[in-house]
Design a protein around this motif. Sequence first.
Motif, PDB file in Angstrom:
ATOM      1  N   THR A  43       0.827  -1.212   0.000  1.00  0.00           N
ATOM      2  CA  THR A  43       0.000   0.000   0.000  1.00  0.00           C
ATOM      3  C   THR A  43       0.859   1.259   0.000  1.00  0.00           C
ATOM      4  OG1 THR A  43      -0.209   0.139   2.421  1.00  0.00           O
ATOM      5  CG2 THR A  43      -1.860  -1.183   1.234  1.00  0.00           C
ATOM      6  N   ARG A  44       2.129   1.149   0.368  1.00  0.00           N
ATOM      7  CA  ARG A  44       3.038   2.298   0.394  1.00  0.00           C
ATOM      8  C   ARG A  44       3.753   2.500  -0.943  1.00  0.00           C
ATOM      9  NH1 ARG A  44       6.936   0.755   3.585  1.00  0.00           N
ATOM     10  NH2 ARG A  44       8.008   2.740   3.379  1.00  0.00           N
ATOM     11  N   ALA A  45       3.534   1.613  -1.889  1.00  0.00           N
ATOM     12  CA  ALA A  45       4.222   1.701  -3.178  1.00  0.00           C
ATOM     13  C   ALA A  45       3.689   2.858  -4.012  1.00  0.00           C
ATOM     14  CB  ALA A  45       4.064   0.396  -3.952  1.00  0.00           C
ATOM     15  N   THR A  46       4.593   3.495  -4.726  1.00  0.00           N
ATOM     16  CA  THR A  46       4.180   4.533  -5.671  1.00  0.00           C
ATOM     17  C   THR A  46       3.473   3.861  -6.855  1.00  0.00           C
ATOM     18  OG1 THR A  46       6.227   4.418  -6.934  1.00  0.00           O
ATOM     19  CG2 THR A  46       6.168   5.969  -5.051  1.00  0.00           C
ATOM     20  N   PRO A  47       2.719   4.626  -7.624  1.00  0.00           N
ATOM     21  CA  PRO A  47       2.083   4.038  -8.811  1.00  0.00           C
ATOM     22  C   PRO A  47       3.114   3.396  -9.752  1.00  0.00           C
ATOM     23  CG  PRO A  47       1.076   6.145  -8.337  1.00  0.00           C
ATOM     24  CD  PRO A  47       2.262   6.010  -7.404  1.00  0.00           C
ATOM     25  N   TRP A  48       4.291   3.999  -9.891  1.00  0.00           N
ATOM     26  CA  TRP A  48       5.325   3.431 -10.768  1.00  0.00           C
ATOM     27  C   TRP A  48       5.777   2.066 -10.256  1.00  0.00           C
ATOM     28  CZ3 TRP A  48      10.106   1.414 -10.669  1.00  0.00           C
ATOM     29  CH2 TRP A  48      10.760   1.288 -11.890  1.00  0.00           C
ATOM     30  N   ARG A  50       4.082   0.038  -8.281  1.00  0.00           N
ATOM     31  CA  ARG A  50       2.964  -0.906  -8.445  1.00  0.00           C
ATOM     32  C   ARG A  50       2.925  -1.450  -9.871  1.00  0.00           C
ATOM     33  NH1 ARG A  50      -0.317   3.018  -6.259  1.00  0.00           N
ATOM     34  NH2 ARG A  50      -0.080   2.984  -4.020  1.00  0.00           N
ATOM     35  N   ARG A  51       3.036  -0.561 -10.831  1.00  0.00           N
ATOM     36  CA  ARG A  51       2.923  -0.939 -12.245  1.00  0.00           C
ATOM     37  C   ARG A  51       4.139  -1.731 -12.736  1.00  0.00           C
ATOM     38  NH1 ARG A  51       2.212   3.787 -13.612  1.00  0.00           N
ATOM     39  NH2 ARG A  51       4.304   4.361 -14.261  1.00  0.00           N
ATOM     40  N   ASN A  52       5.343  -1.309 -12.366  1.00  0.00           N
ATOM     41  CA  ASN A  52       6.567  -1.886 -12.936  1.00  0.00           C
ATOM     42  C   ASN A  52       7.206  -2.986 -12.103  1.00  0.00           C
ATOM     43  OD1 ASN A  52       7.126  -0.240 -15.440  1.00  0.00           O
ATOM     44  ND2 ASN A  52       6.746   1.342 -13.917  1.00  0.00           N
ATOM     45  N   VAL A  53       6.802  -3.111 -10.856  1.00  0.00           N
ATOM     46  CA  VAL A  53       7.388  -4.139  -9.992  1.00  0.00           C
ATOM     47  C   VAL A  53       6.301  -5.065  -9.443  1.00  0.00           C
ATOM     48  CG1 VAL A  53       8.744  -4.601  -7.905  1.00  0.00           C
ATOM     49  CG2 VAL A  53       9.358  -2.663  -9.386  1.00  0.00           C
TER      50      VAL A  53
END
Length: 167
Positions: A43-48, A50-53
Amino acid sequence: MTYRYFYDCEFIEDGRTIDLVSIGVVDEYGREFYAISTEFDGTRATPWVRRNVLDRLPSPGDPAWRSRERIRDELYEFLVEPIRGRTGEQLDLWAWFAAYDHVVLAQLWGAMPALPRAIPRFTKDLRQLWDDKGRPPLPDAEADRHDALVDARHNLARWKAMTGPGT
């Protein structure tokens, strides 16, 4: 003699903490280690990230998913096994933009002083080596970038390109 490892970590960071998502390690002889933490807070991940990792990780049923404690113990065995009982041998850790990767790796043991003696206190930086060598041509990255094991393999390929015959 030096035993070299090339690695990459995927992580979530917010400027205050760095949270391991996955780690991939390859040695110069082809041995590989890959693990995904069961303990990161997505939940702390940035959108980038989330999308790339995160969106590219294997399903949670994959055996690569492990607790940090298990990752720490298995990674230690993977790293020190080739030099166990041999005098005069040391480990070298290499990563591209190595500072974050080393912090994430070291945090598996808690505070920096808890890092086992066999594991180097720093990771050598492939990006800096590339600059020092005048930015020679490097192999192209695979399509699955931001997969820690794919990126670790790419780090080994970069190192070979910069240190092989004719360089």
